[in-house]
Design a protein around this motif. Structure first.
Motif, PDB file in Angstrom:
ATOM      1  N   GLU A  53      45.897  22.716  20.928  1.00 61.63           N
ATOM      2  CA  GLU A  53      45.836  22.607  19.421  1.00 61.63           C
ATOM      3  C   GLU A  53      46.919  21.692  18.757  1.00 61.63           C
ATOM      4  O   GLU A  53      46.796  21.518  17.783  1.00 61.63           O
ATOM      5  CB  GLU A  53      45.706  24.039  18.948  1.00 61.63           C
ATOM      6  CG  GLU A  53      44.438  24.781  18.991  1.00 61.63           C
ATOM      7  CD  GLU A  53      44.314  26.117  18.586  1.00 61.63           C
ATOM      8  OE1 GLU A  53      45.262  26.426  17.659  1.00 61.63           O
ATOM      9  OE2 GLU A  53      43.673  26.915  18.968  1.00 61.63           O
ATOM     10  N   ASN A  54      47.903  21.623  19.633  1.00 63.67           N
ATOM     11  CA  ASN A  54      49.209  20.598  19.337  1.00 63.67           C
ATOM     12  C   ASN A  54      48.876  19.118  19.557  1.00 63.67           C
ATOM     13  O   ASN A  54      47.796  18.631  20.334  1.00 63.67           O
ATOM     14  CB  ASN A  54      50.385  21.102  19.787  1.00 63.67           C
ATOM     15  CG  ASN A  54      50.526  22.709  19.437  1.00 63.67           C
ATOM     16  OD1 ASN A  54      50.132  23.020  18.117  1.00 63.67           O
ATOM     17  ND2 ASN A  54      50.894  23.475  20.179  1.00 63.67           N
ATOM     18  N   GLN A  55      50.012  18.442  19.197  1.00 61.89           N
ATOM     19  CA  GLN A  55      50.079  16.838  19.668  1.00 61.89           C
ATOM     20  C   GLN A  55      51.479  16.775  20.245  1.00 61.89           C
ATOM     21  O   GLN A  55      52.332  17.538  19.837  1.00 61.89           O
ATOM     22  CB  GLN A  55      49.823  16.052  18.457  1.00 61.89           C
ATOM     23  CG  GLN A  55      48.468  15.864  17.936  1.00 61.89           C
ATOM     24  CD  GLN A  55      48.144  14.915  16.788  1.00 61.89           C
ATOM     25  OE1 GLN A  55      49.259  14.628  15.977  1.00 61.89           O
ATOM     26  NE2 GLN A  55      47.038  14.708  16.634  1.00 61.89           N
ATOM     27  N   VAL A  56      51.587  15.852  21.238  1.00 60.17           N
ATOM     28  CA  VAL A  56      52.822  15.450  21.938  1.00 60.17           C
ATOM     29  C   VAL A  56      52.949  14.050  21.794  1.00 60.17           C
ATOM     30  O   VAL A  56      51.843  13.273  22.088  1.00 60.17           O
ATOM     31  CB  VAL A  56      52.767  16.054  23.304  1.00 60.17           C
ATOM     32  CG1 VAL A  56      51.657  15.714  23.993  1.00 60.17           C
ATOM     33  CG2 VAL A  56      54.183  16.009  23.998  1.00 60.17           C
ATOM     34  N   ASN A  57      53.937  13.699  21.698  1.00 60.49           N
ATOM     35  CA  ASN A  57      54.386  12.382  21.752  1.00 60.49           C
ATOM     36  C   ASN A  57      54.953  11.866  23.230  1.00 60.49           C
ATOM     37  O   ASN A  57      55.749  12.369  23.638  1.00 60.49           O
ATOM     38  CB  ASN A  57      55.775  11.731  20.977  1.00 60.49           C
ATOM     39  CG  ASN A  57      55.672  10.295  20.709  1.00 60.49           C
ATOM     40  OD1 ASN A  57      56.031   9.658  21.686  1.00 60.49           O
ATOM     41  ND2 ASN A  57      55.443   9.699  19.514  1.00 60.49           N
ATOM     42  N   CYS A  58      54.071  10.927  24.071  1.00 61.30           N
ATOM     43  CA  CYS A  58      54.283  10.570  25.346  1.00 61.30           C
ATOM     44  C   CYS A  58      54.798   9.169  25.411  1.00 61.30           C
ATOM     45  O   CYS A  58      54.095   8.314  25.089  1.00 61.30           O
ATOM     46  CB  CYS A  58      52.823  10.944  26.216  1.00 61.30           C
ATOM     47  SG  CYS A  58      52.962  10.645  27.877  1.00 61.30           S
ATOM     48  N   SER A  59      56.101   9.053  25.998  1.00 64.74           N
ATOM     49  CA  SER A  59      56.551   7.871  26.130  1.00 64.74           C
ATOM     50  C   SER A  59      56.860   7.302  27.442  1.00 64.74           C
ATOM     51  O   SER A  59      56.769   6.226  27.608  1.00 64.74           O
ATOM     52  CB  SER A  59      58.185   7.909  25.610  1.00 64.74           C
ATOM     53  OG  SER A  59      58.192   8.452  24.312  1.00 64.74           O
ATOM     54  N   ALA A  60      56.249   8.528  28.496  1.00 60.83           N
ATOM     55  CA  ALA A  60      56.382   7.967  29.900  1.00 60.83           C
ATOM     56  C   ALA A  60      55.534   8.757  30.821  1.00 60.83           C
ATOM     57  O   ALA A  60      55.361   9.849  30.449  1.00 60.83           O
ATOM     58  CB  ALA A  60      57.705   7.751  30.297  1.00 60.83           C
ATOM     59  N   LEU A  61      54.854   7.876  31.723  1.00 61.85           N
ATOM     60  CA  LEU A  61      54.257   8.767  32.823  1.00 61.85           C
ATOM     61  C   LEU A  61      55.085   8.362  34.080  1.00 61.85           C
ATOM     62  O   LEU A  61      54.955   7.178  34.582  1.00 61.85           O
ATOM     63  CB  LEU A  61      52.666   8.125  33.049  1.00 61.85           C
ATOM     64  CG  LEU A  61      51.786   8.510  31.610  1.00 61.85           C
ATOM     65  CD1 LEU A  61      50.464   7.843  31.852  1.00 61.85           C
ATOM     66  CD2 LEU A  61      51.582   9.817  31.257  1.00 61.85           C
ATOM     67  N   ALA A  62      55.516   9.579  34.704  1.00 59.21           N
ATOM     68  CA  ALA A  62      56.215   9.241  35.757  1.00 59.21           C
ATOM     69  C   ALA A  62      55.719  10.122  37.123  1.00 59.21           C
ATOM     70  O   ALA A  62      55.542  11.366  36.948  1.00 59.21           O
ATOM     71  CB  ALA A  62      57.675   9.276  35.794  1.00 59.21           C
ATOM     72  N   PHE A  63      55.815   9.527  38.378  1.00 54.91           N
ATOM     73  CA  PHE A  63      55.249  10.223  39.601  1.00 54.91           C
ATOM     74  C   PHE A  63      55.907   9.562  40.327  1.00 54.91           C
ATOM     75  O   PHE A  63      55.757   8.378  40.821  1.00 54.91           O
ATOM     76  CB  PHE A  63      53.868  10.252  39.796  1.00 54.91           C
ATOM     77  CG  PHE A  63      53.244  10.851  40.787  1.00 54.91           C
ATOM     78  CD1 PHE A  63      53.215  12.337  40.941  1.00 54.91           C
ATOM     79  CD2 PHE A  63      52.997  10.234  41.954  1.00 54.91           C
ATOM     80  CE1 PHE A  63      53.086  13.124  42.159  1.00 54.91           C
ATOM     81  CE2 PHE A  63      52.670  11.157  43.202  1.00 54.91           C
ATOM     82  CZ  PHE A  63      52.567  12.374  43.102  1.00 54.91           C
ATOM     83  N   ALA A  64      56.696  10.267  41.375  1.00 54.90           N
ATOM     84  CA  ALA A  64      57.660   9.517  42.434  1.00 54.90           C
ATOM     85  C   ALA A  64      58.237   8.288  42.016  1.00 54.90           C
ATOM     86  O   ALA A  64      58.918   8.663  40.716  1.00 54.90           O
ATOM     87  CB  ALA A  64      56.730   9.287  43.697  1.00 54.90           C
ATOM     88  N   ASP A  65      58.131   7.214  42.549  1.00 53.91           N
ATOM     89  CA  ASP A  65      58.679   6.000  42.126  1.00 53.91           C
ATOM     90  C   ASP A  65      57.884   5.195  41.214  1.00 53.91           C
ATOM     91  O   ASP A  65      58.422   3.912  40.965  1.00 53.91           O
ATOM     92  CB  ASP A  65      59.437   5.321  43.310  1.00 53.91           C
ATOM     93  CG  ASP A  65      58.397   4.759  44.079  1.00 53.91           C
ATOM     94  OD1 ASP A  65      57.194   5.166  44.047  1.00 53.91           O
ATOM     95  OD2 ASP A  65      58.466   3.732  45.149  1.00 53.91           O
ATOM     96  N   ASP A  66      56.880   5.827  40.459  1.00 53.94           N
ATOM     97  CA  ASP A  66      56.333   4.930  39.876  1.00 53.94           C
ATOM     98  C   ASP A  66      56.148   5.543  38.151  1.00 53.94           C
ATOM     99  O   ASP A  66      56.424   6.629  38.007  1.00 53.94           O
ATOM    100  CB  ASP A  66      54.445   5.123  40.067  1.00 53.94           C
ATOM    101  CG  ASP A  66      54.243   4.382  41.277  1.00 53.94           C
ATOM    102  OD1 ASP A  66      54.678   3.119  41.537  1.00 53.94           O
ATOM    103  OD2 ASP A  66      53.531   4.847  41.981  1.00 53.94           O
TER     104      ASP A  66
END
Length: 170
Positions: A53-66
């Protein structure tokens, strides 16, 4: 240099990143990248996404070295890239510009304008835009700026995995 039993080793020069397969590698790499992720979150220049029901500000998607940087504006991405540049300068980490790609959309007059701005740069190096109709692989999925994540490869992999599981003697 390692110190123990009141003695010190000679200086140890670190020339490589973490080794693949070492159980400590993900922990060490996450510890190294955490300050970057935190500074990107604090800058709040990402994309607003629903979270329940909320919102989030997402600046990066990170997984391992990506890592994928996100922003809802060209100027926001410039600032995120500046944070990345500063982080790399301060830590000695480097970005492989040959693997770095981007795309930019602007909504105008009931249509989208695609990659119409000057390419982003990392220092003097130009970050290539993903051209219309092209896809790039990210974390095993194909990303198409127009269509999103394409499922072609995943569909075939899922079928193969399902068949292998059905054939297994459990």
């Amino acid at each position: 240099m390692v110190e123990g039993n009141k003695t010190k080793t000679a200086e140890i020069k670190i020339e490589r990143g973490v080794k693949q397969g070492d159980p400590l590698s993900p922990i060490l790499f996450n510890r190294a990248l955490d300050p970057l992720i935190c500074s990107l979150e604090e800058a709040n220049l990402g994309v607003v996404m629903p979270l329940g029901e909320n919102q989030v500000n997402c600046s990066a998607l990170a997984f391992a070295d990506d890592i994928a940087l996100l922003s809802d504006s060209h100027a926001g991405m410039e600032k995120n890239l500046k944070l990345l540049r500063t982080f790399c300068t301060n830590t000695g980490l480097a970005i492989n510009i040959n693997k770095t790609k981007g795309f930019h959309f602007t909504y105008k007059s009931k249509t989208f304008i695609y990659n119409h701005r000057e390419n982003w740069k990392r220092g003097n190096e130009v970050i290539a835009y993903i051209p219309p109709g092209d896809t790039k692989k990210y974390l095993g999925a194909r990303i198409d700026p127009w269509a999103g994540v394409t499922e072609g490869e995943w569909s075939e992999k899922l079928k193969a995995w399902t068949s292998a599981l059905q054939a297994a003697a459990l």
